[in-house]
Enzyme design. Structure first.
Site, PDB file in Angstrom:
ATOM      1  CE  LYS A 112       7.292  10.430  -2.498  1.00 21.80           C
ATOM      2  NZ  LYS A 112       6.820   9.417  -1.683  1.00 21.80           N
ATOM      3  CE  LYS A 196       2.321  10.697  -6.181  1.00 18.39           C
ATOM      4  NZ  LYS A 196       1.387  10.256  -5.407  1.00 18.39           N
ATOM      5  CE  LYS A 199      -0.878   6.314   0.563  1.00 17.29           C
ATOM      6  NZ  LYS A 199       0.561   6.013   0.365  1.00 17.29           N
TER       7      LYS A 199
HETATM    8  P1  ATP Z   1       3.176   9.047  -0.723  1.00 18.18           P
HETATM    9  O1  ATP Z   1       2.881  10.637  -1.098  1.00 18.18           O
HETATM   10  O2  ATP Z   1       3.311   8.793   0.673  1.00 18.18           O
HETATM   11  O3  ATP Z   1       4.309   8.726  -1.775  1.00 18.18           O
HETATM   12  P2  ATP Z   1       1.072   8.182  -2.511  1.00 18.18           P
HETATM   13  O4  ATP Z   1      -0.066   8.780  -2.425  1.00 18.18           O
HETATM   14  O5  ATP Z   1       2.044   8.412  -3.602  1.00 18.18           O
HETATM   15  O6  ATP Z   1       1.863   8.450  -1.037  1.00 18.18           O
HETATM   16  P3  ATP Z   1       1.730   5.499  -2.638  1.00 18.18           P
HETATM   17  O7  ATP Z   1       1.521   4.529  -1.400  1.00 18.18           O
HETATM   18  O8  ATP Z   1       3.302   5.899  -2.880  1.00 18.18           O
HETATM   19  O9  ATP Z   1       0.900   6.541  -2.428  1.00 18.18           O
HETATM   20  O10 ATP Z   1       1.214   4.754  -3.777  1.00 18.18           O
HETATM   21  C1  ATP Z   1       0.281   3.665  -3.912  1.00 18.18           C
HETATM   22  C2  ATP Z   1      -0.134   3.451  -5.133  1.00 18.18           C
HETATM   23  O11 ATP Z   1      -1.102   4.590  -5.570  1.00 18.18           O
HETATM   24  C3  ATP Z   1       0.883   3.468  -6.296  1.00 18.18           C
HETATM   25  O12 ATP Z   1       0.402   2.377  -7.113  1.00 18.18           O
HETATM   26  C4  ATP Z   1       0.954   4.749  -6.921  1.00 18.18           C
HETATM   27  O13 ATP Z   1       1.307   4.835  -8.392  1.00 18.18           O
HETATM   28  C5  ATP Z   1      -0.582   5.088  -6.981  1.00 18.18           C
HETATM   29  N1  ATP Z   1      -0.861   6.489  -6.942  1.00 18.18           N
HETATM   30  C6  ATP Z   1      -0.351   7.317  -6.004  1.00 18.18           C
HETATM   31  N2  ATP Z   1      -0.786   8.492  -6.187  1.00 18.18           N
HETATM   32  C7  ATP Z   1      -1.522   8.587  -7.478  1.00 18.18           C
HETATM   33  C8  ATP Z   1      -2.383   9.517  -8.319  1.00 18.18           C
HETATM   34  N3  ATP Z   1      -2.413  10.625  -8.029  1.00 18.18           N
HETATM   35  N4  ATP Z   1      -3.001   8.831  -9.366  1.00 18.18           N
HETATM   36  C9  ATP Z   1      -3.021   7.763  -9.720  1.00 18.18           C
HETATM   37  N5  ATP Z   1      -2.476   6.808  -8.914  1.00 18.18           N
HETATM   38  C10 ATP Z   1      -1.559   6.941  -7.773  1.00 18.18           C
HETATM   39 MG    MG Z   2       3.913   7.539  -3.793  1.00 14.82          MG
END
Ligand code: ATP
Ligand code: MG
Length: 333
Positions: A112, A196, A199
């Protein structure tokens, strides 16, 4: 009863498919058999410096999607992290138990901070896994349903729990176990299928968003990056784009990947994409509709969150009192 805790950050106007398949589906299942506590972790989201109104809106929108996906407020606690001040308090304590080298090994911080550049990064992003450990340990959590990307952070939570128990005495905190479902633990970006889906970091075309317009969801799936070959086969190394689509297809249709591959023998990628777009849109539409209902009644939503926070805070205070006592912090009169 064993306890489940998990959380998501309000870092977007919609959850993405990885959040749903990697974690939220399991949250809903686990609440049937466990005492479940789920949170919108707004303090974590401060690490990306959101605008005031944006953060407020996204906090409600994130909670609305949990409810729409099936988190049942009569059965599970649902709250906003900043409403329970014990999270920030325990995070401070845990930071004094965390080695600098240990924190520096977290790959998500490296990724990040590389993406935002040195001037955009901050100490909060560095200590993020410590706050996450506090989120989990406050509730004597046994099981933490998360995606693969959180495995290393969870390992740190376990190490910290064991360290607290060694230094302050057995039974200070519960050592949590990760709950990571292999098949859907990592959903990949549609445009860059070796990264991956995320968001904050996926581009608009790389995402499938729960609350997005169905036409856009379908368009993104149809435009997903694949490869120059034509054979539909599950091979995450050699064919990451197609394999990601097969993973999503299997999760939503309930059919095994082998069966899907057999069904599409001799067919083109385009066939798979068109069918998948329809399956995903059909599945997400009722969730989106229910989320909109919650978003349109913020008073009802805030009431659910207030009740959750008050119950969560009572549990968290018991843990924090126990830790403060064992640390020797002078209790107030
Ligand atoms: P950010 O990019 O802001 O970190 P994020 O999409 O990674 O957002 P988080 O809020 O950090 O989302 O994570 C929420 C949950 O979703 C966590 O349990 C994380 O492991 C899961 N998660 C996030 N991205 C993935 C993905 N691509 N595949 C499976 N699980 C995911
Ligand atoms: Mg995340």
């Amino acid at each position: 009863m064993t306890r489940v805790f998990s959380a998501m950050q309000p870092t977007s106007d919609s959850l993405q498919l990885g959040n749903y398949l990697g974690a939220l589906v399991e949250w809903v299942k686990l609440q049937e058999t466990h005492e479940a506590i789920y949170s919108v972790v707004d303090l974590h989201a401060l690490t990306v410096a959101p605008d005031r109104d944006v953060l407020t809106r996204r906090t409600r929108v994130t909670a609305a999607q949990f409810l729409a996906a099936g988190v049942d407020p009569d059965r599970s606690l649902l709250f906003v992290q900043s409403h329970v001040p014990q999270h920030a308090e325990l995070a401070w304590v845990l930071s004094t138990f965390t080695g600098m080298g240990e924190a520096g090994r977290m790959t998500q911080f490296k990724d990040k901070s590389a993406q935002v550049g040195e001037s955009g990064t901050n100490v909060g992003l560095f200590t993020y896994p410590v706050l996450m450990a506090a989120d989990i340990l406050l509730y004597d959590t046994n099981v933490v349903p998360v995606g693969e990307d959180q495995r290393q952070h969870l390992e740190l939570s376990r190490d910290l729990a064991q360290r607290l128990n060694t230094r302050l005495g057995e039974g200070t905190v519960v050592v949590p176990e990760p709950h990571i479902v292999k098949a859907t633990a990592k959903i990949f970006d549609l445009q860059e299928p070796t990264k991956k889906m995320s968001k904050s970091f996926s581009g608009p075309k790389g995402l499938i968003e729960i609350l997005d317009d169905p036409k856009k969801v379908a368009k993104n799936i149809k435009a997903a990056a694949t490869d120059s070959d034509t054979v539909i086969r599950f091979d995450p190394e050699g064919k990451p784009g197609v394999s990601n689509l097969l993973t999503i297809y299997s999760a939503f249709s309930g059919r095994a990947i082998d069966q899907i591959v057999a069904d599409y023998e001799g067919k083109m990628y385009g066939h798979l994409k068109v069918d998948l777009a329809e399956i995903v849109v059909d599945y997400l539409t009722p969730i989106r509709d229910r989320a909109m209902e919650w978003i349109e009644s913020p008073e009802r939503l805030d009431e659910v969150l207030a009740q959750g926070a008050s119950k969560a805070s009572a549990i968290a205070q018991v843990t924090l009192d126990r830790i403060y006592d064992r640390l020797g912090l002078l209790p107030p009169l």
